[in-house]
Design a protein around this motif. Structure first.
Motif, mmCIF file in Angstrom:
data_model
loop_
_atom_site.group_PDB
_atom_site.id
_atom_site.type_symbol
_atom_site.label_atom_id
_atom_site.label_comp_id
_atom_site.label_asym_id
_atom_site.label_seq_id
_atom_site.Cartn_x
_atom_site.Cartn_y
_atom_site.Cartn_z
ATOM 1 N N LYS A 33 0.950 -1.246 -0.015
ATOM 2 C CA LYS A 33 0.068 -0.014 0.025
ATOM 3 C C LYS A 33 0.842 1.312 0.093
ATOM 4 N N THR A 34 1.935 1.175 0.833
ATOM 5 C CA THR A 34 2.929 2.337 0.874
ATOM 6 C C THR A 34 3.476 2.700 -0.652
ATOM 7 N N LEU A 35 3.847 1.504 -1.227
ATOM 8 C CA LEU A 35 4.564 1.570 -2.514
ATOM 9 C C LEU A 35 3.386 2.176 -3.701
ATOM 10 N N PHE A 36 2.308 2.028 -3.702
ATOM 11 C CA PHE A 36 1.163 2.583 -4.359
ATOM 12 C C PHE A 36 0.993 4.094 -4.075
ATOM 13 N N SER A 37 1.028 4.315 -2.587
ATOM 14 C CA SER A 37 0.785 5.862 -2.191
ATOM 15 C C SER A 37 2.091 6.672 -2.425
ATOM 16 N N LEU A 38 3.124 6.225 -2.330
ATOM 17 C CA LEU A 38 4.493 6.880 -2.811
ATOM 18 C C LEU A 38 4.473 7.339 -4.122
ATOM 19 N N SER A 39 4.130 6.244 -5.079
ATOM 20 C CA SER A 39 4.113 6.305 -6.335
ATOM 21 C C SER A 39 3.090 7.492 -6.984
ATOM 22 N N HIS A 40 1.849 7.091 -6.428
ATOM 23 C CA HIS A 40 0.858 8.110 -6.479
ATOM 24 C C HIS A 40 1.195 9.823 -6.285
ATOM 25 N N LEU A 113 20.743 3.522 -8.396
ATOM 26 C CA LEU A 113 19.842 4.400 -8.362
ATOM 27 C C LEU A 113 19.942 5.222 -7.077
ATOM 28 N N GLY A 114 19.719 4.172 -5.945
ATOM 29 C CA GLY A 114 19.604 4.644 -4.689
ATOM 30 C C GLY A 114 20.817 5.441 -4.296
ATOM 31 N N SER A 115 21.753 5.037 -4.581
ATOM 32 C CA SER A 115 23.192 5.964 -4.269
ATOM 33 C C SER A 115 23.113 7.219 -4.769
ATOM 34 N N LEU A 116 22.740 7.345 -6.060
ATOM 35 C CA LEU A 116 22.771 8.479 -6.715
ATOM 36 C C LEU A 116 21.939 9.400 -6.092
ATOM 37 N N LEU A 117 20.635 8.946 -5.781
ATOM 38 C CA LEU A 117 19.386 9.919 -5.126
ATOM 39 C C LEU A 117 19.991 10.391 -3.659
ATOM 40 N N ARG A 118 20.797 9.344 -3.163
ATOM 41 C CA ARG A 118 21.443 9.890 -1.676
ATOM 42 C C ARG A 118 22.405 11.185 -2.001
ATOM 43 N N GLU A 119 23.161 10.931 -3.162
ATOM 44 C CA GLU A 119 24.080 12.023 -3.454
ATOM 45 C C GLU A 119 23.230 13.338 -3.696
ATOM 46 N N LEU A 120 22.080 13.159 -4.579
ATOM 47 C CA LEU A 120 21.294 14.705 -4.993
ATOM 48 C C LEU A 120 20.738 15.213 -3.818
ATOM 49 N N THR A 121 20.425 14.329 -2.709
ATOM 50 C CA THR A 121 19.587 14.921 -1.565
ATOM 51 C C THR A 121 20.566 15.577 -0.628
ATOM 52 N N ARG A 122 21.642 15.674 -0.950
ATOM 53 C CA ARG A 122 22.875 16.419 -0.177
ATOM 54 C C ARG A 122 23.011 17.943 -0.619
ATOM 55 N N SER A 123 22.312 17.945 -1.786
ATOM 56 C CA SER A 123 22.424 19.429 -2.383
ATOM 57 C C SER A 123 21.812 20.324 -1.518
ATOM 58 N N CYS A 181 11.574 13.511 -11.906
ATOM 59 C CA CYS A 181 11.560 12.715 -10.650
ATOM 60 C C CYS A 181 12.965 13.557 -9.852
ATOM 61 N N LEU A 182 14.106 13.506 -10.531
ATOM 62 C CA LEU A 182 15.162 14.311 -9.812
ATOM 63 C C LEU A 182 15.145 15.725 -9.627
ATOM 64 N N GLU A 183 14.467 16.336 -10.641
ATOM 65 C CA GLU A 183 14.037 17.771 -10.366
ATOM 66 C C GLU A 183 13.180 17.869 -9.172
ATOM 67 N N ILE A 184 12.441 16.866 -8.756
ATOM 68 C CA ILE A 184 11.627 17.093 -7.732
ATOM 69 C C ILE A 184 12.181 16.857 -6.381
ATOM 70 N N GLY A 185 13.025 15.681 -6.683
ATOM 71 C CA GLY A 185 14.022 15.350 -5.734
ATOM 72 C C GLY A 185 13.538 15.217 -4.288
ATOM 73 N N ASN A 186 12.423 14.573 -3.991
ATOM 74 C CA ASN A 186 11.425 14.470 -2.822
ATOM 75 C C ASN A 186 12.023 13.009 -2.268
ATOM 76 N N LYS A 187 11.497 12.576 -1.093
ATOM 77 C CA LYS A 187 11.672 11.328 -0.501
ATOM 78 C C LYS A 187 10.597 10.073 -1.038
ATOM 79 N N ASP A 188 9.681 10.836 -1.738
ATOM 80 C CA ASP A 188 9.036 9.653 -2.541
ATOM 81 C C ASP A 188 9.715 8.739 -3.466
ATOM 82 N N ILE A 189 10.341 9.273 -4.202
ATOM 83 C CA ILE A 189 11.346 8.486 -5.080
ATOM 84 C C ILE A 189 12.098 7.494 -4.477
ATOM 85 N N LYS A 190 12.563 7.955 -3.458
ATOM 86 C CA LYS A 190 13.633 7.050 -2.425
ATOM 87 C C LYS A 190 12.986 6.058 -1.843
ATOM 88 N N GLY A 191 11.681 6.297 -1.360
ATOM 89 C CA GLY A 191 10.851 5.392 -0.912
ATOM 90 C C GLY A 191 10.597 4.278 -1.661
#
Length: 214
Positions: A33-40, A113-123, A181-191
């Motif tokens: 359910k969380t997967l559906f919610s985050l994707s939405h 991809l997760g590692s790349l996102l962690r780098e992005l979130t440090r911006s 998704c990278l431009e948005i850069g929120n926690k949803d894509i990481k989840g």
């Protein structure tokens, strides 16, 4: 009284639980359910981003996917269980035709991809984020394309699972979904990536254990 469609889906759920090998420490209902919610949430943000920059067609595509995910969270959940569950049972579980050999690569790509996102979130600023995307988007896109190619090898038969993969693949490769998704850069894509990685890891563990028993 349970409507016929929901009753059928419930019976399928029971069938899956009793006849298909289950992952070790299997993914819970709440995680699905969380997967559906985050994707939405993620697709809704993408739709808003595209709308704000005047991309009406792209916004509409993202919003249509988000609306489908929203239905799957509500009364349409059992219908989605039926569609995806039946596809999995009929095309893969009963025939043993799921290509588990690709799963380690799927996990590896999701980790990358997760590692790349962690780098992005440090911006720390929009400028840093924009510079990071300019430097790393090509690499992220290459990993994503490889991931989808692996998934299409796993779900090689026509059905709901392959249709889902093809829909997202097309939006990533032709509609710049990953860049948005990278431009948005929120926690949803990481989840989303974290849960997908857990799913792949668990199913691989199931397959390995099952092969050891044979």
């Amino acid at each position: 009284m349970i409507p016929p469609l929901r009753l059928t889906a419930l019976l399928l759920f029971i069938l899956l639980a009793t006849t298909v090998p289950q992952p070790v420490n299997s993914i819970s209902y709440s995680q699905y359910k969380t997967l559906f919610s985050l994707s939405h949430s993620l697709l809704t943000r993408v739709a808003n981003l595209r709308s704000a920059r005047g991309d009406a067609a792209g916004s509409n595509r993202a919003r249509l996917i988000a609306e489908k995910l929203e239905r799957w969270q509500g009364i349409g959940f059992w219908g989605s269980v039926w569609s995806v569950g039946w596809d999995y049972v009929w095309n893969y579980a009963l025939s043993g035709d799921l290509d588990y050999g690709e799963i380690p690569g799927v996990v590896s790509d999701l980790n990358q991809l997760g590692s790349l996102l962690r780098e992005l979130t440090r911006s720390n600023s929009e400028m840093e984020r924009a510079n990071w995307i300019a430097r790393n988007y090509g690499n992220a896109l290459t990993v994503s394309k490889r991931l989808f190619n692996r998934l299409l090898k796993v779900f090689k038969k026509s059905g709901a699972l392959r249709e889902i993969v093809e829909t997202v693949q097309k939006e990533v490769t032709e509609g710049d979904l990953l860049k948005d998704c990278l431009e948005i850069g929120n926690k949803d894509i990481k989840g989303v990536l974290h849960i997908l990685k857990d799913l792949a890891s668990h199913y691989y563990s199931t397959s390995y254990s099952h092969r050891q028993e044979l």
